[in-house]
Design an enzyme around this catalytic site. Sequence first.
Site, PDB file in Angstrom:
ATOM      1  N   TYR A 139      -7.284   6.228   1.695  1.00  0.00           N
ATOM      2  CA  TYR A 139      -8.514   5.784   1.027  1.00  0.00           C
ATOM      3  C   TYR A 139      -8.209   4.589   0.118  1.00  0.00           C
ATOM      4  O   TYR A 139      -8.839   3.534   0.217  1.00  0.00           O
ATOM      5  CB  TYR A 139      -9.133   6.941   0.216  1.00  0.00           C
ATOM      6  CG  TYR A 139     -10.202   6.469  -0.732  1.00  0.00           C
ATOM      7  CD1 TYR A 139     -11.393   5.948  -0.252  1.00  0.00           C
ATOM      8  CD2 TYR A 139     -10.004   6.517  -2.115  1.00  0.00           C
ATOM      9  CE1 TYR A 139     -12.372   5.484  -1.127  1.00  0.00           C
ATOM     10  CE2 TYR A 139     -10.974   6.063  -2.997  1.00  0.00           C
ATOM     11  CZ  TYR A 139     -12.155   5.544  -2.491  1.00  0.00           C
ATOM     12  OH  TYR A 139     -13.111   5.073  -3.358  1.00  0.00           O
TER      13      TYR A 139
ATOM     14  N   THR B 274     -11.626   0.558  -6.433  1.00  0.00           N
ATOM     15  CA  THR B 274     -11.319   1.846  -7.050  1.00  0.00           C
ATOM     16  C   THR B 274      -9.977   1.828  -7.779  1.00  0.00           C
ATOM     17  O   THR B 274      -9.066   1.091  -7.392  1.00  0.00           O
ATOM     18  CB  THR B 274     -11.280   2.945  -5.956  1.00  0.00           C
ATOM     19  OG1 THR B 274     -10.654   4.110  -6.480  1.00  0.00           O
ATOM     20  CG2 THR B 274     -10.482   2.521  -4.737  1.00  0.00           C
TER      21      THR B 274
END
Length: 335
Positions: free
Chosen positions: A146, A122
């Site tokens: 995250y 990501t």
Amino acid sequence: MSDGNAILVTGGAGYIGSHTVRLLASMGRKMVVLDNLVYGHEEAIVDPGVKLVHGDIGDHALLRELFEEYSFSAVVHFAAYAYVGESVTNPLKYYRNNTSAPLALLEVMQEFGCKQFVFSSTCATYGVPDQIPITEKNTQNPINPYGRSKWMLEMILQDCEVAWGLRSTCLRYFNASGCSADGLIGEDHNPETHLIPRVLMALTGEAGPVEVFGTDYPTPDGTCIRDYIHVEDLAAAHARALDHLGAGGESLRVNLGTGVGVSVKEIIQAVEQATGRQVPLIYGPRRPGDPAQLVADPSLAWEKLGWKAQKTNILETVSSAWKWMSGPRGGRYRH
Ligand code: UDP
């Protein structure tokens, strides 16, 4: 299916996973999907030839059974939790599921000599970017659990390459959006926090007015800028990554974005144009942890994988999301 050409797809019943599985199935790739169905949907696997196994990526015994039966040549690893806010309040859930559980998968891959790994990484691994557009040379300095949980797995993959020759492609997604052109599968998160579905839910009445998080950013219209990459383009990149690794290609870390930045206000305008309706909205404060701009330089993916985004018109992207949201399923696999 034990001819060594099958692929294991973890999290293949999720949003990006299911679009990728559908594309790979249309290309004749043999697949087993492993999904614990916590956030995934059985109904998102639309091809009858794709086997869905309900189970966990941290389950050694189950993984061994599957590798024994199918002799996978590669793993495409989507399975992960992806709520940034939740990762801040419950970091261990993220480190357990996104960083620690995949160790079992890697251990079993090593045991069975499976050395190709396509990883859903990501742009959150970059944190607040030190330059825009973001290239793969930007510093990776994630600012929430995250992002760190994904970044750590990237590091682990590099270590596995040194130790036992695992080759991996870390695909750093920017903002996944849109849905299949025919509206058959789409995005169904619960809770839904992403901008485009939130704007559409404000239109259908499933949610109240959309809140614009911050209008005082140092951007032309004061709202945050993101790079919205169509989920079918992301799916195509996974097919390229598999081909690349299958042909003996080197490990890669590549950005998957369009290279075009779109602001929150521009998304709302695009939705109004695509639907001919006015979006009910309110203006609110900034959401903590949101960088002003995240825009990819996607040129490395073109150079190394021959991949670039085809659906770069935001109107097309929001229209496809609207097709799903306003279609027979109303944006949900189950009600
Ligand atoms: N956003 C917003 N209202 C919402 C959801 C998102 O203004 O209800 C903004 C958010 O601040 C960010 C952009 O839309 O600038 C994209 O957010 P999203 O959660 O879709 O993806 P992220 O960039 O956080 O991965």
